[in-house]
Design a protein around this motif. Structure first.
Motif, PDB file in Angstrom:
ATOM      1  N   TYR A 188       0.779  -1.240   0.064  1.00 51.83           N
ATOM      2  CA  TYR A 188       0.060  -0.017   0.112  1.00 51.83           C
ATOM      3  C   TYR A 188       0.741   1.228   0.165  1.00 51.83           C
ATOM      4  N   GLN A 191       2.592   1.692  -3.429  1.00 46.77           N
ATOM      5  CA  GLN A 191       1.400   2.283  -4.395  1.00 46.77           C
ATOM      6  C   GLN A 191       1.183   3.714  -4.256  1.00 46.77           C
ATOM      7  N   TYR A 192       0.960   3.864  -2.997  1.00 42.83           N
ATOM      8  CA  TYR A 192       0.664   5.265  -2.682  1.00 42.83           C
ATOM      9  C   TYR A 192       1.678   6.401  -3.103  1.00 42.83           C
ATOM     10  N   THR A 195       1.785   6.635  -6.978  1.00 49.06           N
ATOM     11  CA  THR A 195       0.595   7.529  -7.282  1.00 49.06           C
ATOM     12  C   THR A 195       0.794   8.898  -7.052  1.00 49.06           C
ATOM     13  N   GLN A 352      -6.371   2.994   0.278  1.00 46.92           N
ATOM     14  CA  GLN A 352      -6.043   2.070  -0.630  1.00 46.92           C
ATOM     15  C   GLN A 352      -6.815   0.576  -0.170  1.00 46.92           C
ATOM     16  N   ASP A 353      -7.105   0.370   0.827  1.00 48.44           N
ATOM     17  CA  ASP A 353      -7.902  -0.622   1.175  1.00 48.44           C
ATOM     18  C   ASP A 353      -8.502  -0.439   2.571  1.00 48.44           C
TER      19      ASP A 353
END
Length: 371
Positions: A188, A191-192, A195, A352-353
């Motif tokens: 997470y 990926q953050y 982005t 993210q989740d």
């Protein structure tokens, strides 16, 4: 009167960093390395599954059945994970052994959050040092039955490679990155950051491994590979292969995109059972003071900290521990600064989740503000 300190050692010494280093020693040859498990980065335990398992509680814990007042003060039962979170307690453990604390402490050390959470739910522990996202899950599963009292460890994730020319995060575009645990906090966070730097997971190739030791083995075979590792694996890998170096400190990358008033990347927090807090607030405040002093002591004196880490069987060799300690981001943050840093971090994970933090952001009563 001497205070009672109990440390439950749930890993044999063979599972510490000494084995990790021997596993990395042979460059160009992958070796079988036993797991050194704290899942430091988010600890790759899936929290939604972990807390659901609380009905099956491990027997044989040394925790006492009920809170107790002793002749030496309030009994405080503390559990931590075998890694940076426990490193920050070592000086406190040492003082407790010498009878230099107001509280009577009973310490346990575990290899994973799944060992600690059932005991917190049952009331067999009073205070626990756990991954930040797991603390939020525990809050939801206990209907607000825990409060976070401090941040004990900031980000311990680093990107390691022997490849030159990777100076900006955008230089990762088109590269293969080895990391642990799809759908865990390292994933997470990465990926953050992708982005936030104008990229996405589609711009890189993510190769997931089940354990940090597997990522380290890839780097041992091919130093030009790029691996995302937590401390103290980073230090061990770089000490074993001088072709490797840290190319990105994910703490720094997080702070760049968050800005001065943003959140921090948080690895570990300390939670207390609300019932224990309400009945023993002064003892909790005393623990907080002891914890702060212990974190400051190990950062100021990593040599002594390294010796204590070896004695506690967290790390096998003092040179590795001494070099890793300054990079483990052991800290003590409470009150308003804690809330700002942690709430923003959980917000990022939520987007993210949401299940990674228990399905929703905690309410304001999650954050303890000692007066």
């Amino acid at each position: 009167m001497k205070k009672k300190t109990k440390i439950t050692k749930t890993l044999a010494l063979a599972l510490t960093l000494g084995l990790l280093c021997s596993g990395l020693a042979g460059c160009g040859q992958a070796q079988s390395v036993e797991t050194v498990s704290e899942d430091l980065a988010a600890e790759s335990v899936q929290p939604t599954e972990t807390v659901e398992s609380t009905e099956t509680v491990a027997e044989g814990t040394e925790a006492t059945a009920e809170n107790a007042e002793t002749a030496d003060g309030t009994l405080v039962r503390v559990a931590s994970l075998k890694g940076p979170t426990s490193l920050g307690l070592l000086f406190l453990m040492n003082k407790a052994d010498k009878g230099e604390t107001a509280n009577t402490y009973e310490f346990q050390m575990a290899t994973g959050a799944d060992e600690i959470l059932p005991l917190m739910v049952k009331g067999d522990l009073d205070i626990a040092l756990v991954p930040a996202n797991v603390a939020s899950v525990l809050y939801h599963k206990t209907q607000g039955g825990v409060e976070v009292i401090d941040i004990n460890t900031l980000g311990v994730l680093y990107m390691v490679s022997g490849e030159d020319g990777l100076t900006n995060f955008t230089d990762l575009k088109g590269k293969t990155i080895y990391l642990t645990g799809k759908g865990t906090t390292p994933d997470y966070v990465l990926q953050y950051l992708l982005t936030a730097n104008g990229m996405s997971a589609d711009d890189v190739i993510l190769e997931y491994k089940s354990e940090a030791t597997e990522v380290a083995s890839v780097l041992a075979e091919d130093p030009t590979a790029i691996g995302l590792l937590p401390q103290p694996f980073v230090t061990a890998a770089c000490m074993q292969n001088d072709a490797l170096k840290v190319i990105f400190d994910l703490n720094e990358e997080w702070n760049k995109v968050q800005g001065e008033d943003g959140s921090s990347m948080v690895t570990g927090v300390t939670v207390v059972r609300k019932e224990f807090l309400e009945e023993n607030e002064e003892a909790v405040k005393s623990f907080m003071e002891d914890h702060k002093a212990s974190a400051e002591d190990i950062n100021a004196d990593p040599a002594t900290g390294a010796a204590l880490a070896v004695e506690a069987q967290i790390v096998a060799k003092e040179p590795i521990a001494q070099k890793a300690i300054p990079n483990c981001n052991i800290t003590y943050i409470d009150k308003a600064e804690m809330k700002q840093a942690l709430s923003g971090y959980l917000d990022v994970l939520f987007h993210q989740d949401s299940l990674s933090i228990g399905g929703g952001l905690p309410e304001s009563d999650f954050y303890y503000d000692a007066e």
